[in-house]
Design a protein around this motif. Structure first.
Motif, short mmCIF file in Angstrom:
data_model
loop_
_atom_site.label_atom_id
_atom_site.label_comp_id
_atom_site.label_asym_id
_atom_site.label_seq_id
_atom_site.Cartn_x
_atom_site.Cartn_y
_atom_site.Cartn_z
N GLY A 119 35.54 41.74 32.85
CA GLY A 119 35.93 42.54 33.99
C GLY A 119 35.44 43.96 33.98
N LEU A 120 34.76 44.38 32.93
CA LEU A 120 34.34 45.76 32.82
C LEU A 120 32.89 45.94 33.25
CD1 LEU A 120 36.01 46.67 29.42
CD2 LEU A 120 36.87 47.09 31.71
N ALA A 121 32.38 47.13 32.97
CA ALA A 121 30.97 47.46 33.21
C ALA A 121 30.57 47.30 34.66
CB ALA A 121 30.08 46.61 32.32
N GLN A 122 31.41 47.78 35.56
CA GLN A 122 31.07 47.77 36.98
C GLN A 122 31.55 49.09 37.55
OE1 GLN A 122 32.81 45.69 40.91
NE2 GLN A 122 32.41 44.29 39.25
N ALA A 123 30.68 49.79 38.22
CA ALA A 123 31.06 51.09 38.78
C ALA A 123 30.28 51.35 40.05
CB ALA A 123 30.79 52.20 37.76
N ALA A 124 30.85 52.21 40.88
CA ALA A 124 30.20 52.54 42.15
C ALA A 124 29.00 53.43 41.91
CB ALA A 124 31.19 53.23 43.07
N GLU A 125 27.99 53.22 42.73
CA GLU A 125 26.80 54.05 42.72
C GLU A 125 26.77 54.84 44.02
OE1 GLU A 125 23.37 53.80 40.39
OE2 GLU A 125 25.33 54.40 39.67
N ARG B 259 21.29 48.51 38.28
CA ARG B 259 21.70 49.18 39.50
C ARG B 259 21.28 48.36 40.72
NH1 ARG B 259 21.16 52.91 35.62
NH2 ARG B 259 22.61 54.68 35.67
N TYR B 260 22.26 48.08 41.57
CA TYR B 260 22.01 47.34 42.79
C TYR B 260 22.17 48.26 43.99
CZ TYR B 260 22.49 43.19 39.86
OH TYR B 260 22.33 42.24 38.87
N ALA B 261 21.14 48.30 44.83
CA ALA B 261 21.19 49.14 46.02
C ALA B 261 22.14 48.55 47.06
CB ALA B 261 19.79 49.28 46.61
N ALA B 262 22.69 49.42 47.89
CA ALA B 262 23.61 48.96 48.93
C ALA B 262 22.95 47.93 49.83
CB ALA B 262 24.09 50.16 49.74
N ALA B 263 21.67 48.15 50.16
CA ALA B 263 20.98 47.22 51.07
C ALA B 263 20.89 45.82 50.45
CB ALA B 263 19.58 47.75 51.39
N GLU B 264 20.67 45.76 49.14
CA GLU B 264 20.59 44.46 48.47
C GLU B 264 21.93 43.75 48.50
OE1 GLU B 264 19.34 46.01 44.77
OE2 GLU B 264 17.20 45.89 45.22
N LEU B 265 22.99 44.49 48.19
CA LEU B 265 24.33 43.89 48.17
C LEU B 265 24.79 43.53 49.58
CD1 LEU B 265 25.96 46.25 45.53
CD2 LEU B 265 25.16 43.89 45.19
N ASP B 266 24.49 44.37 50.55
CA ASP B 266 24.87 44.06 51.93
C ASP B 266 24.14 42.82 52.43
OD1 ASP B 266 26.52 46.25 51.92
OD2 ASP B 266 25.15 47.55 53.05
N GLY B 267 22.88 42.67 52.01
CA GLY B 267 22.13 41.49 52.41
C GLY B 267 22.74 40.21 51.85
N LEU B 268 23.17 40.25 50.60
CA LEU B 268 23.82 39.09 50.00
C LEU B 268 25.16 38.80 50.70
CD1 LEU B 268 23.15 39.65 46.20
CD2 LEU B 268 22.16 37.90 47.67
N ALA B 269 25.90 39.85 51.01
CA ALA B 269 27.18 39.67 51.70
C ALA B 269 26.98 39.03 53.07
CB ALA B 269 27.90 41.01 51.83
N ARG C 235 31.09 39.18 35.95
CA ARG C 235 30.98 40.54 36.49
C ARG C 235 30.28 40.56 37.84
NH1 ARG C 235 28.89 43.54 30.94
NH2 ARG C 235 30.90 43.54 29.84
N LEU C 236 29.22 39.78 37.97
CA LEU C 236 28.48 39.75 39.23
C LEU C 236 29.33 39.15 40.35
CD1 LEU C 236 24.99 38.62 37.89
CD2 LEU C 236 25.67 40.93 38.62
N LEU C 237 30.07 38.10 40.03
CA LEU C 237 30.95 37.50 41.03
C LEU C 237 32.05 38.47 41.44
CD1 LEU C 237 31.30 33.93 39.48
CD2 LEU C 237 30.14 34.50 41.62
N SER D 70 34.65 42.21 45.14
CA SER D 70 35.17 43.55 45.41
C SER D 70 34.60 44.14 46.70
CB SER D 70 34.85 44.49 44.23
OG SER D 70 33.47 44.80 44.18
N ARG D 71 33.46 43.63 47.14
CA ARG D 71 32.84 44.11 48.37
C ARG D 71 33.20 43.25 49.58
NH1 ARG D 71 28.74 47.87 47.00
NH2 ARG D 71 27.71 47.56 49.01
N GLY D 72 34.18 42.34 49.40
CA GLY D 72 34.64 41.52 50.51
C GLY D 72 33.70 40.40 50.89
N ALA D 73 32.81 40.01 49.97
CA ALA D 73 31.81 38.99 50.30
C ALA D 73 32.31 37.57 50.11
CB ALA D 73 30.55 39.21 49.45
N LEU D 74 33.46 37.38 49.46
CA LEU D 74 34.01 36.04 49.25
C LEU D 74 35.20 35.82 50.17
CD1 LEU D 74 33.93 35.68 45.36
CD2 LEU D 74 32.09 35.39 47.03
N ARG D 75 35.15 34.80 50.99
CA ARG D 75 36.26 34.50 51.89
C ARG D 75 36.98 33.21 51.53
NH1 ARG D 75 34.12 33.55 57.19
NH2 ARG D 75 32.19 33.05 56.10
N PHE D 76 36.37 32.38 50.72
CA PHE D 76 36.95 31.08 50.40
C PHE D 76 37.36 30.94 48.94
CE2 PHE D 76 34.29 30.33 54.11
CZ PHE D 76 35.07 29.51 54.90
#
Length: 222
Positions: free
Chosen positions: A14-20, A42-52, A113-115, A120-126
């Motif tokens: 559960g560790l090693a995750q922080a906001a950029e 480091r993951y850019a917002a655009a990359e994470l938003d695209g996955l979401a 951690r990746l999941l 945490s970004r609201g990408a999982l609904r199920f």
């Protein structure tokens, strides 16, 4: 698979995750077996938003699981461009001792951690993200990240505020907010292994029922 040894998984998952800055994130990825090394990705917002956005196209829990496997693969591919894990190959014997190789401890910890980052970004609904699970066969052990299918009420809580669907008792686009006579979603509470150890870096993680995984299910790799 892994021989008997002293293993510490908790805390690491559960560790090693922080906001950029600007909405991105950074995650610690373990490698070189048993989390001997850890690199910050480091993951850019655009990359994470695209996955979401891609995950948002899921209309059933089964569709979300398939897309989650792809998303995990994509996140590892991006990680491989920043730290040595691009050299990782399926199982434990195809890496040739390369820097960046990953065993099931590295994978179960890092995939969890990746999941959790996606969750945490609201990408999982199920689904919700659980703690890693272990299966044992004689002296061999193997670990995997785990997700659990949500109940109808929990799915409703994850809908965006003000959503039209959140204000009705209906079934729409497979989201199953409320079934006939308040029936629960058929798979609610079911758990699934999300096992990226089975594949080469960047490939979709294998997602299968946890009970099947515990019984030895999954690709035949070593």
């Amino acid at each position: 698979m892994y021989g008997i040894r002293v293993i510490v998984l908790l805390a690491a998952a559960g560790l090693a995750q922080a906001a950029e800055p600007a909405g991105g994130a950074k995650v610690g990825i373990c490698y070189n077996y048993g989390c001997a090394r850890e690199g910050v990705v480091r993951y850019a917002a655009a990359e994470l938003d695209g996955l979401a956005a891609r995950l948002d196209t899921a209309r059933t829990a089964a569709e979300e699981r398939a897309l989650l496997g792809e998303a995990v693969g994509r996140l590892y591919r991006l990680a491989g461009g920043q730290i040595p894990v691009g050299a990782d190959r399926s199982g434990n014997y195809l890496d040739g001792g390369a820097d960046g190789r990953m065993d099931c401890i590295d994978h179960s910890t890092s995939t969890t951690r990746l999941l959790k980052l996606l969750e945490s970004r609201g990408a999982l609904r199920f689904h919700r993200v659980g703690e890693p699970e272990r299966r044992t066969w004689f002296i061999l052990q193997h670990f995997s990240a785990v997700i659990e299918e949500l109940t109808l009420a929990e799915r409703l809580e994850r809908l965006p505020p003000g959503s039209a669907l959140a204000r009705c008792n209906c079934t729409e686009d497979g989201l199953m907010v409320e079934g006939p006579e308040g029936e629960e979603a058929p798979g609610a509470g079911e758990r699934y292994a999300v096992d990226s150890w089975f594949v080469d870096n960047g490939e979709a993680a294998v997602v299968l029922p946890l009970a099947e995984w515990l019984n030895g299910g999954g690709p035949n790799v070593q």
